[in-house]
Design an enzyme around this catalytic site. Structure first.
Site, mmCIF file in Angstrom:
data_model
loop_
_atom_site.group_PDB
_atom_site.id
_atom_site.type_symbol
_atom_site.label_atom_id
_atom_site.label_comp_id
_atom_site.label_asym_id
_atom_site.label_seq_id
_atom_site.Cartn_x
_atom_site.Cartn_y
_atom_site.Cartn_z
ATOM 1 C CE LYS A 52 46.317 48.895 43.623
ATOM 2 N NZ LYS A 52 46.105 47.830 44.614
ATOM 3 C CD GLN A 96 44.551 44.520 43.921
ATOM 4 O OE1 GLN A 96 45.552 45.221 44.025
ATOM 5 N NE2 GLN A 96 43.341 44.998 44.116
ATOM 6 C CG ASP A 119 48.551 47.830 49.310
ATOM 7 O OD1 ASP A 119 48.142 48.843 48.713
ATOM 8 O OD2 ASP A 119 48.409 46.669 48.875
HETATM 9 N N1 GUN Z 1 41.961 45.462 47.028
HETATM 10 C C1 GUN Z 1 41.176 46.566 47.063
HETATM 11 N N2 GUN Z 1 41.913 47.659 47.341
HETATM 12 C C2 GUN Z 1 43.177 47.240 47.494
HETATM 13 C C3 GUN Z 1 44.401 47.915 47.781
HETATM 14 O O1 GUN Z 1 44.475 49.127 47.980
HETATM 15 N N3 GUN Z 1 45.522 47.128 47.843
HETATM 16 C C4 GUN Z 1 45.469 45.781 47.645
HETATM 17 N N4 GUN Z 1 46.612 45.095 47.756
HETATM 18 N N5 GUN Z 1 44.345 45.131 47.380
HETATM 19 C C5 GUN Z 1 43.219 45.859 47.294
#
Ligand code: GUN
Length: 285
Positions: A52, A96, A119
């Site tokens: 990311k 996350q 998100d």
């Molecule tokens: N854990 C698995 N997928 C995601 C996501 O898209 N965002 C976040 N913050 N955690 C995750």
């Protein structure tokens, strides 16, 4: 037969983002800035967050990673979330998941300012999505929607079957596909307790597999000419990356399919970057 190329689509979206960033900068605005909170040292989460950050850096954004040890308290995390909510230099941020068991993911998610929730996990964004208001949408379903649009795959009036009912993929995917101004499709969600799951899947014009079981979808579950979207990211018995769809088996029956890797997974970080530039654009409104 169309192979839906997530990598190429992501490259195209990145170009569009770069143009948007240039427009922002020439209008005198600051560079978009994504922050990420990462708790502990889980290998999968480390990789996701790194990707990311890289996607944002590739788009010319600023990115900040804030790390905590696994034994961090919920209060400390809530304080960090509040700091990011109030930091005018940060346009959007993510926490996350998963978080350690002693921390409530719900409490942390709800503490994020929904305007910075790139998100799309905050209940306000989820609620706005369900009634068709502008909002941040979880990156995976939004990425799938972009792939369908960019490949000119019609969705209006089609029967879309989604396998899996997670808050991050299945449910927001259904919201996007059912909305009149968006997917305008007839939507069925099937899950582990669905009766006649195979028959339900065979009724799909668009079949979206998001259950997290390697090679679960086989040719006998697919209608001739269906569009197959594979969200799975699994390791098979030999440790090889594979999707929720048995690609070789389903390929001859489908009219379009997303490969794994290089399909849905390839666009999700780019969608996150798109959200950050949108947040930066709205920052001083
Ligand atoms: N854990 C698995 N997928 C995601 C996501 O898209 N965002 C976040 N913050 N955690 C995750």
């Amino acid at each position: 037969m169309i192979i839906i190329d997530g990598k190429a689509t992501a490259a195209q979206i990145k170009q569009e983002i770069a143009t948007e960033v240039e427009t922002l900068i020439s209008a005198g605005k600051k560079r978009p800035h994504l922050a990420a909170i990462l708790v502990g040292h889980d290998g999968g989460s480390e990789t996701y967050v790194k990707n990311k950050m890289l996607a944002c850096e590739a788009c010319g954004f600023k990115s900040s990673l804030i790390r905590f040890d696994t034994d961090v308290t919920e209060d400390t995390l809530l304080e960090q979330v509040a700091r990011l909510n109030n930091d005018d230099d940060v346009d959007g941020f993510i926490v996350q998941l998963p978080l350690p068991k002693h921390i409530s993911e719900q409490r942390i998610t709800e503490a994020i300012d929904f305007r910075k929730d790139v998100d799309g996990f905050h209940p306000i964004n989820v609620g706005r999505l369900s009634i068709g208001l502008p909002c941040y949408v979880s990156a995976t379903p939004k990425g799938i929607f972009e792939l369908l649009r960019r490949y000119n795959i019609p969705t209006s009036g089609k029967h879309c079957v989604i396998i899996g009912r997670s808050n991050i993929v299945g449910k927001p995917m259904a919201s996007l596909m059912i909305q009149k101004e968006l997917g305008d499709a007839t939507v069925t969600i099937v899950h582990s307790h669905t009766q006649n799951l195979k028959e339900e899947c065979r009724r799909a014009d668009i079949l979206i597999a998001a259950l997290g079981r390697p090679n679960f979808v086989t040719a006998d579950m697919v209608k001739e000419g269906a569009i197959i979207i594979d969200v799975g990211m699994n390791r098979n018995a030999e440790g090889k990356l594979c999707g929720d769809v048995d690609y070789e088996d389903v390929f001859p029956v489908a009219s379009a399919i997303t490969p794994v890797p290089g399909g849905v997974g390839a666009v999700t970080t780019t969608i996150l970057a798109k959200h950050v530039v949108e947040a930066a654009d709205k920052a001083d409104e």
